[in-house]
Write an enzyme that holds these catalytic residues in place. Structure first.
Site, PDB file in Angstrom:
ATOM      1  N   TYR A 135      -4.731  10.483  -4.831  1.00 15.43           N
ATOM      2  CA  TYR A 135      -4.782  11.806  -4.425  1.00 15.43           C
ATOM      3  C   TYR A 135      -6.052  12.456  -5.370  1.00 15.43           C
ATOM      4  CZ  TYR A 135      -1.694  12.063  -0.829  1.00 15.43           C
ATOM      5  OH  TYR A 135      -0.777  12.593   0.533  1.00 15.43           O
ATOM      6  N   LYS A 207       1.089  -2.249  -4.817  1.00 20.42           N
ATOM      7  CA  LYS A 207       0.185  -2.959  -3.332  1.00 20.42           C
ATOM      8  C   LYS A 207      -0.108  -4.172  -4.941  1.00 20.42           C
ATOM      9  CE  LYS A 207      -0.844  -4.950   0.580  1.00 20.42           C
ATOM     10  NZ  LYS A 207      -0.366  -6.013   1.219  1.00 20.42           N
ATOM     11  N   ASP A 240       4.379  -2.366   2.397  1.00 17.84           N
ATOM     12  CA  ASP A 240       4.368  -3.325   3.676  1.00 17.84           C
ATOM     13  C   ASP A 240       5.845  -3.506   3.821  1.00 17.84           C
ATOM     14  OD1 ASP A 240       3.696  -5.063   1.637  1.00 17.84           O
ATOM     15  OD2 ASP A 240       2.401  -5.776   3.113  1.00 17.84           O
ATOM     16  N   ASP A 264       4.304   9.297  -0.316  1.00 16.33           N
ATOM     17  CA  ASP A 264       3.897  10.181   0.999  1.00 16.33           C
ATOM     18  C   ASP A 264       3.775   9.242   2.295  1.00 16.33           C
ATOM     19  OD1 ASP A 264       2.522  12.199   2.688  1.00 16.33           O
ATOM     20  OD2 ASP A 264       0.774  11.147   2.519  1.00 16.33           O
ATOM     21  N   ASP A 268       8.218   9.986   4.962  1.00 19.04           N
ATOM     22  CA  ASP A 268       8.003   9.992   6.477  1.00 19.04           C
ATOM     23  C   ASP A 268       9.372   9.587   7.191  1.00 19.04           C
ATOM     24  OD1 ASP A 268       6.451  12.238   5.907  1.00 19.04           O
ATOM     25  OD2 ASP A 268       5.219  12.409   7.429  1.00 19.04           O
TER      26      ASP A 268
END
Ligand code: IPM
Ligand code: MG
Length: 371
Positions: A135, A207, A240, A264, A268
């Site tokens: 970001y 990750k 993941d 982010d 959701d």
């Protein structure tokens, strides 16, 4: 008396903030304190009129408040990215709101798409780093050859990247992610503090198997902070895999800490397992300064002015705002009122009801005032 800054913003933002304020005012009356609201005209309308997003003056004034109540940003008349980056992300960066706290909690009476799971299974907190990672806004697109210096300035550091790229590809784009030791340490420490007050389990999401520089540093810092925090059980997960576990075994999670971009995405997913975006609040926190409270959903321009948007995420964010101000009893009462209102069936369309935005707000305020 607390002075609070309010930014309605775009689309349904002003409507849901109006209901949030109504409910928080009722809570204040009930619990014997006052809220004084100062409205800031920030959003698409002003941008289209004057070209201004967040001015230096706005920034200076907003930094004087302990809390900002924020609706939503985003408008079809403005190309995507301008308002998001120029307002929402800019406020997160310039006020150094380095913690993005997003509770994933299934309230009683709310259906979840996860078969066989209930409120006792879905109750965890996501702590999303809010100022770094992919970001930071460093990147570009070019054809052919590029030699340039990219600079970034933040509260914590200044960075300069010398890039010398030669390419035979027709077109090339790149984006740089940045994690600093300080940036990781402060948000991870915050997450450990939260875990200590809860079920004492902290999950780190990254990750590091692929993006091994940025998330290798993240892991190293996590391990160091863990060593200073005995009594908290910890684990590393890859992003993941965590999306799979959120669906399969949400009950495993207590506090989850994650770099910005993964935060982010997984919130959701979290919003869906807690019943939908209409029920998902967030807090952007600077523990030593100003903090900003918002629903995690966007401005939903097509519902603007129709009085149909679900105000619950915003009201819940308001409960987090009260907690932040130290009004814990009032904060808890607001959350209870939300559950009561759901039990009473006074809910908007997205939750299968027929109530309007303002009638949900009225009902919540009533519950708080009359008990
Ligand atoms: C969020 C939003 C923002 C983000 C957008 C609107 C810039 O998706 O708050 O989750 O990516 O952080
Ligand atoms: Mg998002």
């Amino acid at each position: 008396m607390y002075r609070v800054a309010a930014i309605g913003g775009d689309g349904i933002g002003p409507e849901i903030i109006a209901e949030g304020r109504k409910v928080l005012d009722a809570a204040a009356e009930r619990y014997g304190f006052d809220l004084a609201w100062d409205e800031f005209d920030i959003g698409a309308d002003r941008y289209l009129k004057s070209g201004e997003l967040v001015t230096e003056e706005d920034q200076k004034e907003l930094s004087r408040y302990r809390a900002i109540y924020f609706g939503a940003i985003g408008d079809e008349r403005v190309p995507p990215g301008i308002l998001e980056k120029g307002i929402l992300l800019h406020l997160r960066f310039c006020l150094d709101l380095y913690v993005n706290l997003r509770p994933i909690r299934l309230l009683s009476g709310v259906p979840t798409p996860l078969a066989g799971k209930g409120p006792s299974d879905i109750d965890f907190l996501v702590v999303r780093e809010n100022t770094e990672d992919f970001y930071v806004g460093i990147g570009s697109r070019f054809h052919g050859r590029e030699k340039k210096t990219l600079t970034i300035e933040r509260e914590l550091y200044q960075a300069r990247f010398n890039l010398d790229i030669e390419s035979d590809a027709d077109e090339l784009a790149y984006q740089v992610g940045v994690i600093t030791r300080e940036g990781a340490e402060r948000v991870i420490s915050y997450a450990f503090d939260l875990a200590r007050q809860r079920r004492k389990k902290l999950t780190s999401v990254d990750k590091a198997n692929v993006l091994s520089d940025v998330y290798g540093l993240w892991r190293e810092v996590f391990s160091e902070v863990a060593a200073r925090n005995p009594g908290i059980s910890t684990e590393f997960t890859f992003v993941d895999a965590v999306t799979m576990w959120f669906v399969k075994n949400p009950e495993w999670f207590d506090v989850v800490v994650t770099p910005n971009m993964f935060g982010d995405i997984i919130t959701d997913l979290g919003a869906m397992i807690q019943g939908g975006l209409g029920l998902a609040p967030g807090a952007n926190i600077n523990p030593g300064g100003t903090s900003m409270f918002e629903p995690i959903h966007g401005s939903a321009p097509k519902y603007k002015g129709q009085n149909v948007a679900n105000p619950i995420a915003t009201v819940w964010a308001g409960s987090m705002l009260l907690d932040h101000l130290g009004e814990h009893e009032a904060a808890a009462a607001v959350l209870k009122a939300i559950e009561r209102s759901i039990a009473d069936g006074v809910v908007t369309r997205d939750m299968g009801g027929t109530a309007t935005t303002s009638s949900v707000g009225d009902h919540l305020a009533d519950i708080l005032l009359k008990g």
